[in-house]
Design an enzyme around this catalytic site. Structure first.
Site, PDB file in Angstrom:
ATOM      1  N   ASP A  32      -1.695 -12.846  53.547  1.00 27.27           N
ATOM      2  CA  ASP A  32      -3.127 -12.510  53.504  1.00 27.27           C
ATOM      3  C   ASP A  32      -3.945 -13.772  53.738  1.00 27.27           C
ATOM      4  OD1 ASP A  32      -2.371 -13.548  50.906  1.00 27.27           O
ATOM      5  OD2 ASP A  32      -4.244 -12.758  50.072  1.00 27.27           O
ATOM      6  N   HIS A  45       2.337 -16.433  51.685  1.00 28.43           N
ATOM      7  CA  HIS A  45       1.430 -15.278  51.722  1.00 28.43           C
ATOM      8  C   HIS A  45       0.920 -15.037  53.135  1.00 28.43           C
ATOM      9  CE1 HIS A  45      -2.467 -17.618  51.558  1.00 28.43           C
ATOM     10  NE2 HIS A  45      -1.735 -18.490  50.897  1.00 28.43           N
ATOM     11  N   HIS A  84     -10.075 -21.917  54.193  1.00 25.84           N
ATOM     12  CA  HIS A  84     -11.178 -21.175  53.552  1.00 25.84           C
ATOM     13  C   HIS A  84     -12.520 -21.453  54.231  1.00 25.84           C
ATOM     14  CE1 HIS A  84      -8.940 -20.501  49.455  1.00 25.84           C
ATOM     15  NE2 HIS A  84      -8.104 -20.515  50.480  1.00 25.84           N
ATOM     16  N   ASP A 144      -3.318 -21.710  56.287  1.00 25.69           N
ATOM     17  CA  ASP A 144      -3.253 -21.073  54.953  1.00 25.69           C
ATOM     18  C   ASP A 144      -3.190 -19.570  55.095  1.00 25.69           C
ATOM     19  OD1 ASP A 144      -3.437 -20.538  52.252  1.00 25.69           O
ATOM     20  OD2 ASP A 144      -5.535 -21.109  52.072  1.00 25.69           O
ATOM     21  N   ASP A 187       2.633 -24.195  51.301  1.00 30.37           N
ATOM     22  CA  ASP A 187       1.258 -23.689  51.195  1.00 30.37           C
ATOM     23  C   ASP A 187       0.361 -24.779  50.615  1.00 30.37           C
ATOM     24  OD1 ASP A 187      -0.747 -21.777  51.403  1.00 30.37           O
ATOM     25  OD2 ASP A 187      -0.340 -20.879  49.455  1.00 30.37           O
ATOM     26  N   GLU A 244      -2.336 -13.311  47.619  1.00 27.72           N
ATOM     27  CA  GLU A 244      -2.489 -14.653  47.041  1.00 27.72           C
ATOM     28  C   GLU A 244      -3.956 -15.036  46.965  1.00 27.72           C
ATOM     29  OE1 GLU A 244      -2.718 -18.850  46.302  1.00 27.72           O
ATOM     30  OE2 GLU A 244      -3.518 -17.846  48.067  1.00 27.72           O
ATOM     31  N   GLU A 245      -4.695 -14.727  48.017  1.00 25.31           N
ATOM     32  CA  GLU A 245      -6.097 -15.168  48.070  1.00 25.31           C
ATOM     33  C   GLU A 245      -7.009 -14.374  47.136  1.00 25.31           C
ATOM     34  OE1 GLU A 245      -6.637 -17.882  49.260  1.00 25.31           O
ATOM     35  OE2 GLU A 245      -5.627 -18.248  51.171  1.00 25.31           O
TER      36      GLU A 245
HETATM   37  N1  BES Z   1      -2.817 -22.600  49.718  1.00 22.33           N
HETATM   38  C1  BES Z   1      -3.922 -22.564  48.827  1.00 22.33           C
HETATM   39  C2  BES Z   1      -3.809 -23.557  47.692  1.00 22.33           C
HETATM   40  C3  BES Z   1      -3.723 -25.006  48.095  1.00 22.33           C
HETATM   41  C4  BES Z   1      -4.413 -25.516  49.172  1.00 22.33           C
HETATM   42  C5  BES Z   1      -2.947 -25.853  47.361  1.00 22.33           C
HETATM   43  C6  BES Z   1      -4.303 -26.846  49.520  1.00 22.33           C
HETATM   44  C7  BES Z   1      -2.856 -27.179  47.677  1.00 22.33           C
HETATM   45  C8  BES Z   1      -3.523 -27.688  48.782  1.00 22.33           C
HETATM   46  C9  BES Z   1      -4.055 -21.152  48.272  1.00 22.33           C
HETATM   47  O1  BES Z   1      -3.984 -20.188  49.285  1.00 22.33           O
HETATM   48  C10 BES Z   1      -5.416 -21.013  47.655  1.00 22.33           C
HETATM   49  O2  BES Z   1      -6.374 -21.043  48.372  1.00 22.33           O
HETATM   50  N2  BES Z   1      -5.494 -20.826  46.333  1.00 22.33           N
HETATM   51  C11 BES Z   1      -6.735 -20.574  45.680  1.00 22.33           C
HETATM   52  C12 BES Z   1      -6.522 -19.865  44.383  1.00 22.33           C
HETATM   53  C13 BES Z   1      -6.412 -18.375  44.503  1.00 22.33           C
HETATM   54  C14 BES Z   1      -6.288 -17.747  43.135  1.00 22.33           C
HETATM   55  C15 BES Z   1      -7.567 -17.762  45.251  1.00 22.33           C
HETATM   56  C16 BES Z   1      -7.464 -21.850  45.383  1.00 22.33           C
HETATM   57  O3  BES Z   1      -6.861 -22.906  45.214  1.00 22.33           O
HETATM   58  O4  BES Z   1      -8.686 -21.767  45.313  1.00 22.33           O
HETATM   59 MN    MN Z   2      -2.410 -20.536  50.550  1.00 25.45          MN
HETATM   60 MN    MN Z   3      -5.969 -20.098  50.289  1.00 22.08          MN
END
Ligand code: BES
Ligand code: MN
Ligand code: MN
Length: 455
Positions: free
Chosen positions: A88, A86, A426, A119, A179, A152-153
């Site tokens: 974004d 992603h 984040h 990320d 990711d 994705e975010e």
């Molecule tokens: N890349 C992350 C997820 C992640 C981070 C997986 C570190 C394993 C290790 C992804 O971009 C993310 O932040 N996902 C969100 C969910 C989404 C629906 C906003 C999350 O995990 O909070």
């Molecule tokens: Mn991610």
């Molecule tokens: Mn993320």
């Protein structure tokens, strides 16, 4: 493979500069004021795919932000890898905590600081550069397709429809995603699972208007006091979640699985020190690695209401709100857990308030196979690039679309992540180590090579 390393060595500075250019585009998907920047970022990703050697690349509009698709097909008989990532990023706030601008990338102590550095722009872009390396050195052993999304975010809410409508175009043998994180560069690892997500917003309403807290205080339910009590009651003294039925479908790991999981290198003292906490806290009976990798959780992500301006205002507010997320593990379903939460949260509200529960986006948990050719190719790629076998781990984060790759496209995923847990994704001062960026570009061609050899 000497040719790759030579090409990489000769182009390092440019590979870095190109990533920094991508990081300068504030592609924040959650905030509509960045809509044009998100679109500009999609254009930049498309251009980079063409420059890297894709035969065609296109911008695929959605009801939200566009998806970038590109492909390099060399022979239909060879395996096809679908790279997902992603472009974004999360909103950068709180801005005042950044040491340099979130969209003005700087390299300090061999780390790239910028929103999206890890990320996922930094990790996604490794695949674009790895393609360039393979194309330019005439060593591409597989067909490669790219699907790089811009939502994705914010929950990938339009990507499911794109999968449904483009099954033929997205035909592949495996999905490859960078990711996720590794334990460390000394202990390379491969994540073999991701948690699911159920995300709720709640509103507690008391009196029909804000009241003087002296005139009415003590006689009328205060929505903030009430909300705080309701939230506190969602965990018991052992930090188990109290929502009836919440754990019904959760499977306990076998003793052997637990032992394997806990044999991964992990230093609790270092973990605590790095976070500035005296003690970890979590569900009784489980280790930290089990708590983040294999157990479901419930956390308040934000809470607001009443007076939060300067000084003091004596007020008994009419409303209080919170955003609450639950991380889910295999067999739990996002919709089922959302429904259980809603029913329970409404049931514990005292008669003096009204409660409104609104579910946001969610996603299903996934476990990826470790006995597949693709996983073995990834493990061998890491072994070659790092000189060490990867340790399988369970990640705590969520990538909701991964479950749909399997359900809609029938495809398994390999999570070949190069982030570190302390990359501040984040958070303010997100970073990605320059070393990890280049190590990723070095490892990815081995994945393609071994996949083609083993298939
Ligand atoms: N890349 C992350 C997820 C992640 C981070 C997986 C570190 C394993 C290790 C992804 O971009 C993310 O932040 N996902 C969100 C969910 C989404 C629906 C906003 C999350 O995990 O909070
Ligand atoms: Mn991610
Ligand atoms: Mn993320």
């Amino acid at each position: 493979m000497q040719v790759w390393n030579e090409y990489l060595a000769a182009n390092k500075q440019r590979f870095l500069d190109e990533l920094l250019d991508l990081l300068r585009i504030p592609s924040v998907s959650a905030d509509s004021k960045y809509k044009a920047d998100v679109a500009r970022c999609a254009d930049a990703v498309k251009a980079s795919l063409l420059a890297a050697g894709c035969d065609n690349a296109e911008i695929c509009p959605t009801a939200g932000h566009p998806i970038v698709y590109g492909e390099k097909m060399i022979d239909p008989k060879l395996p096809t890898v679908l790279v997902y990532g992603h472009y974004d990023v999360q909103p950068p706030d709180p801005l005042e905590l950044w040491h340099s601008g979130p969209f003005e990338p700087v390299i300090k102590d061999e780390k790239i600081y910028a929103r999206g550095a890890c990320d996922d722009k930094g990790q996604m872009f490794m695949h674009v550069k790895a393609l360039e390396v393979m194309v330019k050195t005439n060593t591409l052993p597989c067909n490669v397709k790219f699907m790089i999304e811009g939502e994705e975010e914010v929950g990938s809410s339009n990507l499911g429809k794109f999968l449904e409508g483009n099954k033929e175009k997205l035909k592949a043998d495996i999905v490859l995603v960078s990711d996720t994180s590794m334990i460390s560069m000394e202990h390379p690892s491969l994540e073999t699972g991701l948690r699911g997500l159920a995300y709720m917003e709640v509103e507690v309403t008391g009196p029909n208007r804000d009241l003087h807290s002296g005139v009415y205080g003590g006689a009328v339910a205060n929505p903030i006091n009430t909300l705080a009590k309701m939230i506190a009651s969602l965990h018991d003294e052992n930090n188990h979640i109290t929502i009836p039925g919440f754990y019904d479908k959760v499977q306990d790991l076998t003793d052997a699985e637990r032992a394997a999981l806990n044999s991964a290198p992990f230093d609790l003292k270092e973990y605590q020190e790095e976070l500035g906490i005296k003690e970890v806290q979590g569900e009784k009976g489980y280790t930290t690695l089990e708590r983040t990798g294999t157990r479901p959780t419930l956390d308040v992500n934000g809470i607001w209401g009443g007076y939060i301006g300067e000084g003091a205002k004596t007020v008994l507010p009419s409303k209080a709100n919170a955003k609450i997320s639950m991380r889910l593990v295999p067999n739990q379903s996002s919709d089922e857990i959302s429904a259980l939460f809603q029913k329970h949260f409404e049931s514990i509200a005292p008669a003096g308030v009204k409660v409104k529960v609104t579910p946001h986006h969610g996603g299903e948990p996934v476990v990826t196979p470790t006995d597949s050719i693709a996983y073995k190719a990834a493990a061998k790629a890491i072994q070659t690039a790092f000189g060490k076998d990867p340790i399988p781990t369970r990640g705590g984060g969520s990538i909701p679309i991964i479950a749909l790759f399997e359900r809609v496209l029938g495809l398994k995923t390999v999570l070949l992540g190069f982030g570190l847990d302390n990359d501040n994704i984040h958070s303010p001062n997100e970073k990605y180590d320059v070393f990890n960026y280049f190590k990723g570009i070095e490892t990815i061609p081995y994945f393609h090579k071994y996949l083609a050899e083993m298939s």
